[in-house]
Write an enzyme that holds these catalytic residues in place. Structure first.
Site, PDB file in Angstrom:
ATOM      1  CB  SER A 147     -51.892 -35.827 -97.752  1.00 25.75           C
ATOM      2  OG  SER A 147     -51.481 -35.662 -97.864  1.00 25.75           O
ATOM      3  CE1 TYR A 160     -49.508 -33.080 -93.010  1.00 28.78           C
ATOM      4  CE2 TYR A 160     -49.961 -33.542 -95.770  1.00 28.78           C
ATOM      5  CZ  TYR A 160     -50.745 -33.219 -93.964  1.00 28.78           C
ATOM      6  OH  TYR A 160     -51.181 -34.265 -94.424  1.00 28.78           O
TER       7      TYR A 160
END
Ligand SMILES: NC(=O)c1ccc[n+]([C@@H]2O[C@H](COP(=O)([O-])OP(=O)(O)OC[C@H]3O[C@@H](n4cnc5c(N)ncnc54)[C@H](OP(=O)(O)O)[C@@H]3O)[C@@H](O)[C@H]2O)c1
Length: 255
Positions: A147, A160
Site C-alpha cells: 500500500s 497497517y
C-alpha cells in the site's frame, strides 16, 4: 516473441489470495483475460462464487478455496488444488489484507497482531507453500500487495503501515533469495481504490477530499485500474524486473 506477446500468460495457473472481491477479484479477472486460470482464496464462499463466475466468463478455469490466509492449512489446500486440479502453479498474488485504525494506546494487542498476521504472515504462508513448486520448475512469479501506507505514515494506522512496509521488505528479501532460481518477485503498492476496505474514506467527505488533494492524477482508482500492472508483473514482460515496489496510486507518492 513480440513485445505484446510477452504480456500473455496463456494456461499459466495463478493463486490469488483475497480473490473474493475488490482488487483481488479484478486481478483474477485481469489474469484470466491475459490467459491464466486461477485458484481464488478468501473466507466468504458467496463472494468467491461470484469471482469464479467472472473468470469463467473470461474463458478460463477458476476454483474457489475458502479459508483464512493466516492458517497454514489454507495455503496448503490452495496449492494442492492448483496442482491437483489445474495441473500446476505458476503465479502467486498475495493480495489478502486487513486494515485497522485505532489510537495506539487503546489498541488491543490482538487487533494489532491480526493486521500483521493477515497482511504479512498470510503472505509468508502462501509464499512458503508455493516455494517447492516454483523451485522445482525453476520459474514462477510472486506479486505481493502492499500500500502507499507502506511508504508514508498515517496516524492511527500503525499496524497497517508497519505491515505494508513489512510486505515491501519481504519482497526485496525474497527477490534476493529466489531471483537466482528464476523466480520473479515484486510488489504493487496501491493508493486509494474504491472497494469495501476503503468504504470509510468514501463515506467521510472531508477525509476523501484531503486524500484526493494529494493525488496528482485527480481521480481515485477503480479495481480494474490495478489489473494491468499485476498482469505485467506476472508475465514474461517483467522478467528483468526484480524486487521492485510499483506504486499504482495516481502519483500520490511522487511528492
Ligand atoms: N482499497 C484500497 O484503497 C487499498 C489501498 C492500498 C492497499 N490495498 C490493499 O489491497 C489489497 C486488497 O484490498 P481490497 O481493497 O480489495 O480489500 P477488500 O475489498 O476488503 O477485499 C479483501 C479481500 O481479501 C479477503 N480477505 C481478507 N482477510 C482475509 C483472510 N484473513 N483470509 C482470507 N481472505 C481474506 C476478503 O475476503 P473475506 O473477508 O471473505 O475473507 C476479500 O476477498 C489488500 O492487501 C489491501 O491492504 C487496498
Amino acid at each position: 516473441m513480440t513485445a505484446t506477446d510477452r504480456f500473455r500468460i496463456d494456461d499459466k495457473v495463478a493463486l490469488v489470495t483475497g480473490g473474493g472481491r475488490g482488487l483481488g477479484r479484478a486481478m483474477a479477472v485481469g489474469l484470466a483475460e491475459a490467459g491464466a486460470h486461477s485458484v481464488v482464496v478468501a473466507r466468504r464462499e458467496d463472494d468467491l462464487a461470484e469471482t469464479v463466475a467472472l473468470v469463467e466468463k473470461a474463458g478460463r478455469r477458476c476454483i474457489a478455496v475458502a479459508g483464512d490466509v493466516v492458517d497454514p492449512d489454507t495455503a496448503k489446500r490452495a496449492v494442492e488444488t492448483a496442482v491437483g486440479t489445474l495441473g500446476r502453479v505458476d503465479i502467486l498474488v498475495n493480495n489478502a489484507g486487513a486494515y485497522d485504525m485505532q489510537p495506539i494506546e487503546s489498541t488491543p494487542t490482538e487487533d494489532w497482531r491480526r493486521v500483521l498476521d493477515v497482511n504479512l504472515v498470510g503472505t509468508f504462508e502462501f509464499t512458503k507453500a508455493v516455494g517447492p513448486h516454483f523451485k522445482a520448475q525453476k520459474s514462477g512469479k510472486v506479486v505481493n500487495v502492499a500500500s502507499v501506507l507502506g511508504t508514508f505514515g498515517v496516524g492511527m494506522a500503525t499496524a497497517y503501515c508497519a505491515a505494508k512496509a513489512g510486505v515491501m521488505g519481504f519482497t526485496r528479501a525474497l527477490a534476493m533469495e529466489w531471483g537466482p532460481e528464476g523466480i520473479g518477485v515484486n510488489c504493487v503498492a496501491p493508493g486509494l481504490f474504491k472497494t469495501d476496505m476503503s468504504a470509510g474514506v468514501f463515506e467521510n467527505q472531508d477525509f476523501y477530499t484531503m486524500i484526493m488533494a494529494g493525488i496528482p492524477r485527480g481521480v481515485h482508482g477503480e479495481p480494474e485500474d490495478i489489473a494491468g500492472t499485476v498482469v505485467y508483473l506476472c508475465s514474461p514482460a517483467s522478467d528483468h524486473v526484480l524486487g521492485q515496489v510499483v506504486h499504482v496510486d495516481g502519483g500520490a507518492t511522487i511528492s
